[in-house]
Design an enzyme around this catalytic site. Structure first.
Site, PDB file in Angstrom:
ATOM      1  N   HIS A 207      -6.971  41.919  35.169  1.00  0.00           N
ATOM      2  CA  HIS A 207      -8.116  41.170  34.649  1.00  0.00           C
ATOM      3  C   HIS A 207      -8.822  41.973  33.564  1.00  0.00           C
ATOM      4  O   HIS A 207      -9.706  42.785  33.866  1.00  0.00           O
ATOM      5  CB  HIS A 207      -9.087  40.873  35.785  1.00  0.00           C
ATOM      6  CG  HIS A 207      -8.479  40.081  36.903  1.00  0.00           C
ATOM      7  ND1 HIS A 207      -7.625  40.631  37.828  1.00  0.00           N
ATOM      8  CD2 HIS A 207      -8.604  38.773  37.227  1.00  0.00           C
ATOM      9  CE1 HIS A 207      -7.241  39.698  38.690  1.00  0.00           C
ATOM     10  NE2 HIS A 207      -7.817  38.558  38.351  1.00  0.00           N
TER      11      HIS A 207
ATOM     12  N   HIS B  34      -9.844  36.053  31.404  1.00  0.00           N
ATOM     13  CA  HIS B  34     -10.205  36.434  32.780  1.00  0.00           C
ATOM     14  C   HIS B  34      -9.130  37.245  33.503  1.00  0.00           C
ATOM     15  O   HIS B  34      -9.383  38.363  33.933  1.00  0.00           O
ATOM     16  CB  HIS B  34     -10.544  35.193  33.615  1.00  0.00           C
ATOM     17  CG  HIS B  34     -10.596  35.479  35.080  1.00  0.00           C
ATOM     18  ND1 HIS B  34     -11.748  35.884  35.713  1.00  0.00           N
ATOM     19  CD2 HIS B  34      -9.621  35.467  36.043  1.00  0.00           C
ATOM     20  CE1 HIS B  34     -11.480  36.108  36.995  1.00  0.00           C
ATOM     21  NE2 HIS B  34     -10.211  35.847  37.223  1.00  0.00           N
TER      22      HIS B  34
ATOM     23  N   GLU C  52     -24.414  35.028  59.833  1.00  0.00           N
ATOM     24  CA  GLU C  52     -23.311  35.758  60.471  1.00  0.00           C
ATOM     25  C   GLU C  52     -22.438  36.462  59.447  1.00  0.00           C
ATOM     26  O   GLU C  52     -21.972  37.585  59.660  1.00  0.00           O
ATOM     27  CB  GLU C  52     -22.438  34.802  61.305  1.00  0.00           C
ATOM     28  CG  GLU C  52     -23.141  34.166  62.492  1.00  0.00           C
ATOM     29  CD  GLU C  52     -23.976  32.947  62.106  1.00  0.00           C
ATOM     30  OE1 GLU C  52     -23.898  32.502  60.939  1.00  0.00           O
ATOM     31  OE2 GLU C  52     -24.724  32.437  62.969  1.00  0.00           O
TER      32      GLU C  52
ATOM     33  N   HIS D 182     -19.502  24.843  70.359  1.00  0.00           N
ATOM     34  CA  HIS D 182     -19.907  26.203  70.725  1.00  0.00           C
ATOM     35  C   HIS D 182     -18.867  26.940  71.553  1.00  0.00           C
ATOM     36  O   HIS D 182     -19.058  28.100  71.888  1.00  0.00           O
ATOM     37  CB  HIS D 182     -21.233  26.161  71.493  1.00  0.00           C
ATOM     38  CG  HIS D 182     -22.424  25.958  70.608  1.00  0.00           C
ATOM     39  ND1 HIS D 182     -22.501  24.938  69.688  1.00  0.00           N
ATOM     40  CD2 HIS D 182     -23.582  26.660  70.498  1.00  0.00           C
ATOM     41  CE1 HIS D 182     -23.653  25.014  69.057  1.00  0.00           C
ATOM     42  NE2 HIS D 182     -24.330  26.056  69.516  1.00  0.00           N
TER      43      HIS D 182
HETATM   44  C1  LIG Z   1     -13.738  34.681  48.039  1.00  0.00           C
HETATM   45  C2  LIG Z   1     -12.896  34.613  46.799  1.00  0.00           C
HETATM   46  N1  LIG Z   1     -12.528  33.416  46.338  1.00  0.00           N
HETATM   47  C3  LIG Z   1     -11.734  33.330  45.249  1.00  0.00           C
HETATM   48  C4  LIG Z   1     -11.295  34.462  44.625  1.00  0.00           C
HETATM   49  C5  LIG Z   1     -10.356  34.368  43.431  1.00  0.00           C
HETATM   50  N2  LIG Z   1     -11.076  34.719  42.209  1.00  0.00           N
HETATM   51  C6  LIG Z   1     -10.994  35.944  41.684  1.00  0.00           C
HETATM   52  S1  LIG Z   1     -11.942  36.138  40.339  1.00  0.00           S
HETATM   53  C7  LIG Z   1     -12.455  34.534  40.422  1.00  0.00           C
HETATM   54  C8  LIG Z   1     -13.405  33.975  39.414  1.00  0.00           C
HETATM   55  C9  LIG Z   1     -14.596  34.799  39.382  1.00  0.00           C
HETATM   56  O1  LIG Z   1     -15.414  34.434  38.352  1.00  0.00           O
HETATM   57  P1  LIG Z   1     -16.422  35.481  37.790  1.00  0.00           P
HETATM   58  O2  LIG Z   1     -17.034  36.218  38.912  1.00  0.00           O
HETATM   59  O3  LIG Z   1     -17.316  34.780  36.870  1.00  0.00           O
HETATM   60  O4  LIG Z   1     -15.498  36.519  37.043  1.00  0.00           O
HETATM   61  P2  LIG Z   1     -15.135  36.542  35.487  1.00  0.00           P
HETATM   62  O5  LIG Z   1     -14.175  35.437  35.249  1.00  0.00           O
HETATM   63  O6  LIG Z   1     -16.400  36.364  34.749  1.00  0.00           O
HETATM   64  O7  LIG Z   1     -14.512  37.872  35.317  1.00  0.00           O
HETATM   65  C10 LIG Z   1     -11.895  33.891  41.504  1.00  0.00           C
HETATM   66  C11 LIG Z   1     -12.129  32.471  41.860  1.00  0.00           C
HETATM   67  C12 LIG Z   1     -11.713  35.698  45.146  1.00  0.00           C
HETATM   68  N3  LIG Z   1     -11.334  36.847  44.618  1.00  0.00           N
HETATM   69  N4  LIG Z   1     -12.528  35.737  46.216  1.00  0.00           N
END
Ligand SMILES: Cc1ncc(C[n+]2csc(CCOP(=O)(O)OP(=O)(O)O)c2C)c(N)n1
Ligand SMILES: [Mg+2]
Length: 679
Positions: A48, A279, A426, A488
């Site tokens: 990334h 990204h 939680e 529950h």
């Molecule tokens: C809980 C979770 N859901 C989905 C992902 C997959 N994922 C990784 S980065 C991302 C997008 C994140 O967007 P942002 O925080 O704005 O990062 P940017 O594109 O700006 O680097 C996703 C959906 C993850 N790592 N964790």
């Protein structure tokens, strides 16, 4: 699509100049991070680049002016904590670590980004790479873990004072972290507790994987944080000075701070900057060449001019001096041994003796209490024997029975207490407990109903992955909770927890086993534990005192057969009583049954094959547990039978439910007679 105000800076000669001999400017330092990120991702053919390129300026501001870390002592107790909550941007962290000189982060490791065995894992992994404070990757976890660290800092400060404990917790979070539900639990709790040394830099780039964040959110984040008691400010994330001023201001606040850094994802990339294209994929050779030109970075891949390296190394020099000063203060404080033992989490020397004495009392007193009550009784002894334990519950204190006398509540601005009211959060509780454990100084335990372990799952998994000594007190562990009904009543939860690597799942059957489970959980320095505890009363069957912790074997013969072993009944927790009664009934039918209590499968698996054979025997086996069957086939074998739940529970008094679902001594006897000829 470069539509942010700061996009104008692209290609502007003022942005950067070719390497000079004099001290490097922040922009060169930031460009070094960008270059390492885009080149490492390109070489790995995955990763990334966008986030590191976008946040390079803000990270440079943070590290060059504020971060107090000493790469030569990555675990120095009073260091600032830096949490890359947006863990996909791991190359930002690795590039910084390389430049400030962590011993494990040579340029070859940067070149081996994302390769097997490299310290440069795809996402930051705790325990794998020096200076990585917590594993991040599941968005929102880092932010919430940081809340736990910031809380631990204040609590250690309350115990040891400013001279020994006085550091900040800095977070870089992305849009994703702030969209995740856990973020709300985290900011709500941090705002309430006034964790003023928590500073979050939000990579406010308006982009996530699917495209612009306006596709899925229109929340005013600043208003949200402000409403939760945070200081908030928005700055141009590419203006180093503005970020420095904002951090400076944040450090003066007694509230946690959010600094929205407006940035362009993939800053510098000629066509992909500002788009989701930057990204999560290599930029490609042409785009990288264009970025080099735009940024004014003419150096070949993985080459950093000496002036830039020197400027970055100043961070380490400053950190080292701070660490040495701190060590002098620690030595002069007269509390060094106490501090070290505390941060290492060493239980007192007489801890086990006290527990053993109490175990003897239990075997004599033979209380008929719920295992949640037995847990409370055990905690009364434990919390008096050590002050490392830090209790809490997600608003179920009186049900989980996690609060013992004299702990005192942790409150806004008052961190002397030993009990955290996590609120109905939680998920945050699990991640905050990870942060408390990672920081050092505490063994956190927290309660909720076993069924809501679902809501805590994200943090539980990371406790296990990171090997943290966190204790989950999950009460109301079956249909035995009765009238609250199927929402529950956990059914599949034990299977889910048992499937999690490096997690000890204890389901103790009486007060003695409950104490033993606690003892094991507190000694398990590299493994989190779950205690699954009953709401209903259970008789004490361990009436003969044994110094040895039998729960530590994971499973053991609780009732030997009288003459020969015709059948082995396997059970856990509240169903051990049922197995005992079934064994009595079988005896009347001339069937000789052994009863095996199996409080912890994971520990049983670590025993010798010989021991396991002895316990399980060669006779047919019948297992009884008021939960899903998944996993039991391993223990009962092909000829075995399982008495338990086949679907969801129902709302009724507990005894009616056990009857209704056939989880009774009679049900066990029938299962046995199904495989043996009974008289
Ligand atoms: C809980 C979770 N859901 C989905 C992902 C997959 N994922 C990784 S980065 C991302 C997008 C994140 O967007 P942002 O925080 O704005 O990062 P940017 O594109 O700006 O680097 C996703 C959906 C993850 N790592 N964790
Ligand atoms: Mg984003």
């Amino acid at each position: 699509m470069l539509n942010r105000p700061n996009d104008q800076a692209f290609g502007d000669p003022a942005v950067s100049e070719p390497a000079r001999d004099i001290a490097a400017a922040p922009v060169d330092m930031a460009n070094a991070l960008r270059a390492l990120a885009m080149d490492a991702v390109e070489r790995a053919k995955s990763g990334h680049p966008g986030m590191p390129m976008g946040m390079a300026d803000a990270a440079t501001a943070l590290f060059t002016r504020f971060m107090k870390v000493d790469p030569s002592r990555p675990n120095w107790a009073d260091r600032d904590r830096f949490i890359l909550s947006a863990g996909h941007g791991s190359m930002l962290l690795y590039a910084i670590h390389h430049l400030i000189g962590y011993a494990d982060m040579g340029i070859d490791e940067i070149k081996r980004f994302r390769q097997l065995g490299a310290v440069t894992a795809g996402h930051p992994e705790y325990g794998h790479t020096f200076g990585v404070e917590t594993t991040t990757g599941p968005l929102g976890q880092g932010l919430t873990t940081a809340v736990g660290m910031a809380l631990a800092e204040r609590m250690m400060n309350a115990r040891f004072g400013d001279d020994l404990v006085d550091h900040h917790t800095y977070v870089i979070a992305g849009d994703g972290c702030l969209m995740e539900g856990i973020s709300h639990e985290a900011i709500d709790l941090a705002g309430h507790l006034k964790l003023g040394k928590l500073i979050v830099l939000w990579d406010d780039n308006g982009i996530s994987i699917d495209g612009r964040t306006t596709l899925s959110t229109s929340t005013d984040q600043l208003a949200r944080f402000r409403a939760s008691g945070w200081d908030v400010v928005s700055v141009d994330g590419h203006a180093c000075d503005a970020v420095v001023d904002a951090i400076d201001e944040a450090r003066r606040s007694d509230r946690p701070s959010l600094i929205a850094c407006r940035t362009t994802i993939g800053f510098g990339a000629p066509t992909k900057a500002g788009t989701e294209g930057a990204h999560g994929a290599p930029l490609g050779a042409a785009e990288i060449e264009g970025a080099r030109a735009r940024l004014g970075w003419s150096h070949p891949p993985f080459e950093i001019p000496e002036s830039v390296r020197t400027a970055w190394r100043a961070v380490a020099t400053r950190g080292r001096a701070a660490r040495e000063d701190w060590e002098k203060r620690l030595a002069a404080s007269g509390r060094r041994a106490e501090f070290d033992a505390r941060i290492e989490g060493e239980l007192p020397a007489d801890f086990d003796e006290k527990l053993s004495a109490y175990k003897r009392e239990l075997s004599q007193a033979r209380p008929n209490v719920a295992s949640r009550k037995a847990s409370e009784m055990a905690l009364g002894i434990i919390n008096a024997a050590t002050d490392l334990t830090l209790g809490g519950s997600a608003d179920l204190t009186h049900s989980n029975l996690t609060l013992t006398k004299g702990l005192g509540s942790v409150a806004p601005g008052d961190y002397a207490g030993r009990y955290v009211h996590y609120g109905i959060r939680e998920h945050a509780m699990s991640a905050v407990m990870n942060g408390l454990a990672l920081h050092g100084g505490f063994i956190p335990y927290g309660g909720t109903f076993l069924v809501f372990s679902d809501y805590a799952r994200g943090g539980i998994r990371l406790s296990a992955l990171m090997g943290q000594r966190v204790v989950y007190v999950f009460t109301h562990d079956s249909i035995g909770l009765g009238e609250d009904g199927p929402t529950h009543q956990p059914v599949e939860h034990l299977a889910m927890l048992r499937a999690t690597p490096n997690l000890h799942v204890f389901r103790p059957a009486d007060a003695v086993e409950t104490l033993e489970a606690w003892q094991l959980a507190l000694h398990a320095e590299g493994t989190p534990s779950v205690l699954a505890l009953s709401r209903q009363n259970l008789p004490t069957f361990r009436t003969e005192h044994r110094e040895e912790n039998l729960t530590g074997y994971g499973a053991y013969v609780a009732r030997k057969p009288k003459r020969r072993r015709d059948v082995t009944l396997l059970a856990t927790g509240s169903e051990v009583e049922i197995a005992f009664k079934a064994a009595d009934m079988l005896a009347l039918r001339d069937v000789d049954a052994a009863v095996v209590s199996m409080p912890c499968w994971e520990l049983f698996e670590t025993q010798s094959a010989d021991y396991r054979r002895q316990v399980l025997g060669t006779a047919p086996r019948v297992a009884v547990e008021a939960a899903a069957r998944l996993g039991w086939d391993r223990w009962i074998g092909e000829r075995g039978r399982f008495v338990g739940m086949n679907g969801f529970g129902a709302s009724a008094p507990a005894s009616d439910l056990y009857e209704h679902f056939g989880i009774t001594p009679r049900g066990v006897v029938e299962a046995v007679c199904d495989i043996l000829t009974c008289a």
